[in-house]
Design a protein around this motif. Structure first.
Motif, PDB file in Angstrom:
ATOM      1  N   SER A  87      -6.053   1.181  -6.546  1.00 16.88           N
ATOM      2  CA  SER A  87      -6.872   0.961  -5.350  1.00 16.88           C
ATOM      3  C   SER A  87      -6.059   0.874  -4.064  1.00 16.88           C
ATOM      4  O   SER A  87      -6.585   1.149  -2.979  1.00 16.88           O
ATOM      5  N   ASN A  88      -4.772   0.517  -4.142  1.00  8.00           N
ATOM      6  CA  ASN A  88      -3.948   0.399  -2.933  1.00  8.00           C
ATOM      7  C   ASN A  88      -3.138   1.670  -2.663  1.00  8.00           C
ATOM      8  O   ASN A  88      -2.239   1.665  -1.819  1.00  8.00           O
ATOM      9  N   CYS A  93      -3.487   5.826  -1.726  1.00  9.98           N
ATOM     10  CA  CYS A  93      -4.418   6.880  -1.318  1.00  9.98           C
ATOM     11  C   CYS A  93      -3.664   8.181  -1.059  1.00  9.98           C
ATOM     12  O   CYS A  93      -2.482   8.186  -0.730  1.00  9.98           O
ATOM     13  N   ILE A 122      -6.843  12.113  -7.870  1.00  7.53           N
ATOM     14  CA  ILE A 122      -7.155  10.931  -7.059  1.00  7.53           C
ATOM     15  C   ILE A 122      -7.943   9.878  -7.836  1.00  7.53           C
ATOM     16  O   ILE A 122      -7.869   8.699  -7.519  1.00  7.53           O
ATOM     17  N   ARG A 176       0.860  -1.179   0.000  1.00  5.27           N
ATOM     18  CA  ARG A 176       0.000   0.000   0.000  1.00  5.27           C
ATOM     19  C   ARG A 176       0.897   1.231   0.000  1.00  5.27           C
ATOM     20  O   ARG A 176       2.014   1.203   0.525  1.00  5.27           O
ATOM     21  N   ILE A 200       0.785   5.546   0.716  1.00  9.49           N
ATOM     22  CA  ILE A 200       0.110   6.779   1.138  1.00  9.49           C
ATOM     23  C   ILE A 200       0.895   7.939   0.540  1.00  9.49           C
ATOM     24  O   ILE A 200       2.104   8.038   0.727  1.00  9.49           O
ATOM     25  N   VAL A 219      -3.608  11.390   1.338  1.00  6.13           N
ATOM     26  CA  VAL A 219      -4.121  11.912   2.605  1.00  6.13           C
ATOM     27  C   VAL A 219      -4.019  13.429   2.565  1.00  6.13           C
ATOM     28  O   VAL A 219      -3.067  13.983   2.007  1.00  6.13           O
TER      29      VAL A 219
END
Length: 186
Positions: free
Chosen positions: A145-146, A148, A140, A127, A129, A150
């Motif tokens: 999907s893995n 993101c 975005i 994943r 971030i 913030v």
């Protein structure tokens, strides 16, 4: 399973922006810990202005003293050089099977992620971030999907700016933790 963020960098030197950002990512990213992985040498950067590895690590340790869930790590010091994040993450995953490692990178690094060593394998196995960086807008809707984004504050502090102030004998106490300012001789 402990969710551990991997915040890699030269931290040359670590500053208040790094720490404030990590605190926000810890909360917003749902992480249990963030490891500040001090890099001996980033393959995409020149090593010319890089302070000694152990000195930079000592600054990170001093800066994170008393910080809950923020940990200084010399993990890459024990790996072949140059250090590649794919190798670091894969090795950490093997050494700490009770943890899920999550890569933390800035939007500027995401924009050039396709240049990273084995970037497709990182995307497949871990994943990620992403945190916002000035001038690096992230769509975005295009993120896997893995991965993101913030929402964190933008911190207008750079290690380069701090090094310049040090070379000019200027005060850096508002830019770095007190413990770091004491260790850096201006």
């Amino acid at each position: 399973m402990n969710r551990t963020g991997v915040f890699g960098g030269s931290f040359n030197p670590i500053h208040n922006g790094h720490i404030a950002l990590a605190r926000q990512i810890l909360k917003e990213g749902g992480l249990d810990e963030i490891w500040f992985v001090v890099s001996p040498h980033n393959p995409l950067k020149s090593a010319g202005s890089l302070a000694d590895d152990t000195y930079r690590l000592s600054l990170v340790r001093a800066a994170l003293e008393g910080e809950n869930s923020l940990v200084a790590s010399d993990y890459e010091f024990h790996m072949p050089r140059p250090s590649y994040m794919y190798d670091t993450l894969t090795s950490m995953q093997r050494d700490y099977p009770d943890r899920e490692f999550v890569l933390i990178i800035g939007g500027d690094n995401w924009k050039m992620f396709h240049r990273w060593y084995r970037w497709e394998d990182i995307l497949r196995k871990f994943r990620i971030i992403i945190y916002p960086r000035q001038g690096a807008d992230i769509d975005i809707s295009s993120l896997p999907s893995n991965v993101c984004l913030v929402e964190t504050e933008l911190y207008n502090i750079s290690s380069t700016e701090i090094r310049n102030k040090i070379s000019l004998g200027e005060d850096i106490s508002s830019l770095v933790p007190e413990a770091v300012a004491k260790l850096i001789k201006v």
